[in-house]
Enzyme design. Structure first.
Site, PDB file in Angstrom:
ATOM      1  N   ARG A 259       3.358 -38.539  42.170  1.00 34.74           N
ATOM      2  CA  ARG A 259       4.678 -39.303  41.800  1.00 34.74           C
ATOM      3  C   ARG A 259       5.848 -38.828  42.547  1.00 34.74           C
ATOM      4  O   ARG A 259       6.748 -38.022  41.988  1.00 34.74           O
ATOM      5  CB  ARG A 259       5.055 -40.210  41.228  1.00 34.74           C
ATOM      6  CG  ARG A 259       5.882 -41.476  40.947  1.00 34.74           C
ATOM      7  CD  ARG A 259       6.653 -42.157  40.214  1.00 34.74           C
ATOM      8  NE  ARG A 259       7.823 -43.555  40.700  1.00 34.74           N
ATOM      9  CZ  ARG A 259       9.044 -43.139  40.090  1.00 34.74           C
ATOM     10  NH1 ARG A 259       8.398 -42.326  39.203  1.00 34.74           N
ATOM     11  NH2 ARG A 259       9.472 -44.073  40.317  1.00 34.74           N
TER      12      ARG A 259
ATOM     13  N   HIS B  40      14.903 -42.558  44.380  1.00 36.99           N
ATOM     14  CA  HIS B  40      14.839 -42.429  44.332  1.00 36.99           C
ATOM     15  C   HIS B  40      16.541 -41.767  43.992  1.00 36.99           C
ATOM     16  O   HIS B  40      17.232 -40.517  43.478  1.00 36.99           O
ATOM     17  CB  HIS B  40      14.250 -41.295  43.573  1.00 36.99           C
ATOM     18  CG  HIS B  40      14.314 -40.613  42.247  1.00 36.99           C
ATOM     19  ND1 HIS B  40      12.928 -41.038  41.115  1.00 36.99           N
ATOM     20  CD2 HIS B  40      15.136 -40.256  41.710  1.00 36.99           C
ATOM     21  CE1 HIS B  40      13.102 -40.601  39.628  1.00 36.99           C
ATOM     22  NE2 HIS B  40      14.272 -40.441  39.729  1.00 36.99           N
TER      23      HIS B  40
ATOM     24  N   GLU C  76      14.395 -46.883  39.070  1.00 40.26           N
ATOM     25  CA  GLU C  76      15.437 -47.752  38.146  1.00 40.26           C
ATOM     26  C   GLU C  76      16.782 -47.999  38.629  1.00 40.26           C
ATOM     27  O   GLU C  76      17.730 -47.506  38.450  1.00 40.26           O
ATOM     28  CB  GLU C  76      16.017 -46.320  37.226  1.00 40.26           C
ATOM     29  CG  GLU C  76      14.607 -46.141  36.213  1.00 40.26           C
ATOM     30  CD  GLU C  76      14.831 -44.817  35.611  1.00 40.26           C
ATOM     31  OE1 GLU C  76      15.670 -44.265  35.664  1.00 40.26           O
ATOM     32  OE2 GLU C  76      13.720 -44.103  35.120  1.00 40.26           O
TER      33      GLU C  76
ATOM     34  N   ASN D 282       9.027 -47.301  33.821  1.00 42.00           N
ATOM     35  CA  ASN D 282       9.493 -46.009  32.828  1.00 42.00           C
ATOM     36  C   ASN D 282      10.370 -46.058  32.056  1.00 42.00           C
ATOM     37  O   ASN D 282      11.963 -46.979  31.885  1.00 42.00           O
ATOM     38  CB  ASN D 282      11.144 -45.831  33.391  1.00 42.00           C
ATOM     39  CG  ASN D 282      10.660 -45.041  35.423  1.00 42.00           C
ATOM     40  OD1 ASN D 282       9.137 -45.419  35.988  1.00 42.00           O
ATOM     41  ND2 ASN D 282      11.315 -45.010  36.023  1.00 42.00           N
TER      42      ASN D 282
ATOM     43  N   TYR E 168      11.142 -44.196  27.267  1.00 40.70           N
ATOM     44  CA  TYR E 168      11.327 -43.584  26.883  1.00 40.70           C
ATOM     45  C   TYR E 168      11.561 -43.313  25.489  1.00 40.70           C
ATOM     46  O   TYR E 168      11.342 -42.774  24.966  1.00 40.70           O
ATOM     47  CB  TYR E 168      12.397 -42.514  28.186  1.00 40.70           C
ATOM     48  CG  TYR E 168      11.964 -41.405  29.228  1.00 40.70           C
ATOM     49  CD1 TYR E 168      11.822 -40.647  28.743  1.00 40.70           C
ATOM     50  CD2 TYR E 168      12.793 -42.218  30.374  1.00 40.70           C
ATOM     51  CE1 TYR E 168      11.257 -40.090  30.193  1.00 40.70           C
ATOM     52  CE2 TYR E 168      12.209 -42.254  31.432  1.00 40.70           C
ATOM     53  CZ  TYR E 168      11.817 -41.101  31.549  1.00 40.70           C
ATOM     54  OH  TYR E 168      11.603 -40.471  32.741  1.00 40.70           O
TER      55      TYR E 168
ATOM     56  N   GLU F  36       6.866 -43.153  34.801  1.00 40.50           N
ATOM     57  CA  GLU F  36       7.882 -41.941  33.870  1.00 40.50           C
ATOM     58  C   GLU F  36       7.694 -42.465  32.168  1.00 40.50           C
ATOM     59  O   GLU F  36       8.015 -43.709  31.499  1.00 40.50           O
ATOM     60  CB  GLU F  36       9.215 -42.069  34.508  1.00 40.50           C
ATOM     61  CG  GLU F  36       9.062 -41.800  35.093  1.00 40.50           C
ATOM     62  CD  GLU F  36      11.000 -41.613  36.025  1.00 40.50           C
ATOM     63  OE1 GLU F  36      11.250 -41.635  34.633  1.00 40.50           O
ATOM     64  OE2 GLU F  36      11.195 -41.818  37.297  1.00 40.50           O
TER      65      GLU F  36
END
Ligand code: IFM
Length: 450
Positions: A74, A118, A163, A289, A291, A358
């Site tokens: 990606r 991005h 995002e 995404n 985390y 992600e």
């Protein structure tokens, strides 16, 4: 623990974080070039001028991708590399770079997954207000058409934005990211224009590449209260509305959450008739995404939202507190995060197809005898993939997983000190070393189990 047969394993990156060549071959300036060149904005005065020099080294890097068995890569397109002024004239040399990149990936048997935005907005457009200007949505769709026209015959998988919450919050409210503004009253306007750009871009890409699949990559984290007090529980609801529903509701249901009613001072966007219809143009999948999780608490000072969120305070190094591991980004390791987000999408949004676009961790890496024994990263990835598997077993439509990141890179305002890669980079020499996590990932991909 086996994954479904066609489950896709890849890794992710973004153009400013890896490419370098910031002013080569006719490229225009992006907001990140501009911002990172302002003294004091980035840790240690660093910038992405050279980064991993991927612009020149992409062929060798693709061989490394092959070596660790990546099935998909990606990457994002640097808008001013292709259209230096943001709209109008196309820079053929810039476009050609992405053309060669796609061909090279395909020749290596790696699926190219294109992310159109991005955060690399042309500075010329920022000078016209950036995402505060409604026209930015239109310019983004024109840029999307140019890219899809060139690459759409070979690229099947597309994402519009990465995002958007981070673009709007870090870029226009907190000022930590480019364009570095502190204009909270513009927040919702920026969000609305980004989402409008997303909807228009979906249509533009489909017009050029009708059989493609297109979605958006959203940063989604489970939200928890700091205490069980009624006020903190209310804060969770507000945070959830702001950080999750502000994006998922308009995309999936064509509505904004009630937090953005006309009385709220943050809701200053002019939503025109038909906007929400464009924003809710059906997509093929949603990228997540993820985390960690966020802990929030009530705050009477947070006007318009009523909560304060996770602290942006950074640390030098990972640490353990009360038995919980935190990464070098000061993010709690909370492996259930992906599982919880996948289950939320199943329950609240009709179980769409999802890619984990992600997931990964920054830990301190050291090179010993040309090896990097990053066991903490391996255990992070393993535990998060276990969450993916659990969600699959419970009926989630998750179709693939991308590690952030393929390679160590420029971590925005943190510069180069935070390393997320499966591949280590010595920035002085640009030498690469496959970390133990890269070898571990290869083994997982080959065996299809973790
Ligand atoms: O490096 C970033 C990426 O650009 C967007 N998602 C989060 C990553 C880690 O901070």
């Amino acid at each position: 623990m086996n994954f479904p047969k066609n489950f896709l394993f890849g890794a992710a990156s973004s153009s400013y974080q890896i490419e370098g060549a910031w002013d080569e071959d006719g490229k225009g300036e992006s907001i990140w070039d501009h911002f990172a060149h302002i003294p004091g904005k980035i840790k240690n005065g660093e910038n992405g001028d050279i980064a991993c020099d991927f612009y020149h080294r992409y062929r060798d890097d693709i061989q490394l991708m092959k070596e660790i068995g990546l099935q998909a890569f990606r990457f994002s397109i640097n808008w001013p590399r292709v259209i230096p002024d943001g709209y109008g004239k196309v820079n053929i040399k810039g476009l050609d770079f992405y053309n060669r990149l796609v061909d090279e990936l395909l020749a290596a048997g790696i699926k190219p997954c294109v992310n159109l935005y991005h955060w690399e907005l042309p500075q010329t457009l920022q000078n016209l207000g950036g995402w505060m200007n409604r026209d930015c949505a239109k310019w983004f769709s024109e840029f999307s058409s140019v890219i899809a026209d060139k690459l759409g015959d070979r690229v099947d998988d597309w994402m519009t934005l990465n995002e958007p919450m981070m673009s709007a919050s870090l870029g226009y409210v907190l000022g930590y990211h480019a364009p570095g503004l502190k204009k909270p009253l513009q927040f919702f306007k920026v969000v609305h224009h980004l989402l409008l750009g997303h909807g228009l871009s979906v249509k533009a890409v489909r017009a050029e590449a009708p059989s493609c699949k297109i979605g958006i990559a959203l940063d989604l984290r489970p939200v928890y209260p700091e205490s069980e007090s009624i006020k903190d529980l209310q804060a969770v609801k507000n945070a959830d509305a702001l950080m999750r529903r502000t994006f998922l509701d308009p995309i999936f249901n064509g509505t904004y959450p009630p937090l953005f009613n006309k009385q709220n001072i943050l809701a200053r966007a002019r939503i025109k008739e038909g906007d929400l219809k464009i924003i809710s143009t059906p997509i093929d999948y949603v990228g997540i995404n993820t985390y960690s999780r966020d802990k929030v608490r009530y705050s009477r000072w947070a006007i318009g939202t009523g909560f304060t969120g996770p602290s942006e305070k950074t640390v030098d190094k990972e640490y353990v507190k009360d038995g919980i591991q935190y990464t070098a980004m000061n993010w709690e390791v909370y492996p259930q995060c992906i599982y919880e987000i996948l289950m939320m999408l199943k329950k609240d949004y009709g179980n769409p197809d999802v890619y984990v676009t992600e997931n990964g961790a920054a830990f301190t890496d050291t090179v010993e005898n040309n090896r990097v024994h990053d066991i903490k990263r391996i255990s992070y990835l393993k535990d998060h993939l276990t969450g993916v598997k659990q969600a699959l077993d419970e009926g989630s439509n998750c179709k693939g997983y991308f590690v952030w990141s393929f390679i160590d890179n420029f971590e925005w305002s943190e510069g180069y000190c935070k390393r997320f890669g499966l591949i280590y980079v010595d920035y002085k020499t640009q030498k690469r070393i496959i970390k133990d996590s890269g070898l571990w990932y290869k083994n997982l991909i080959t065996s299809n189990k973790c």
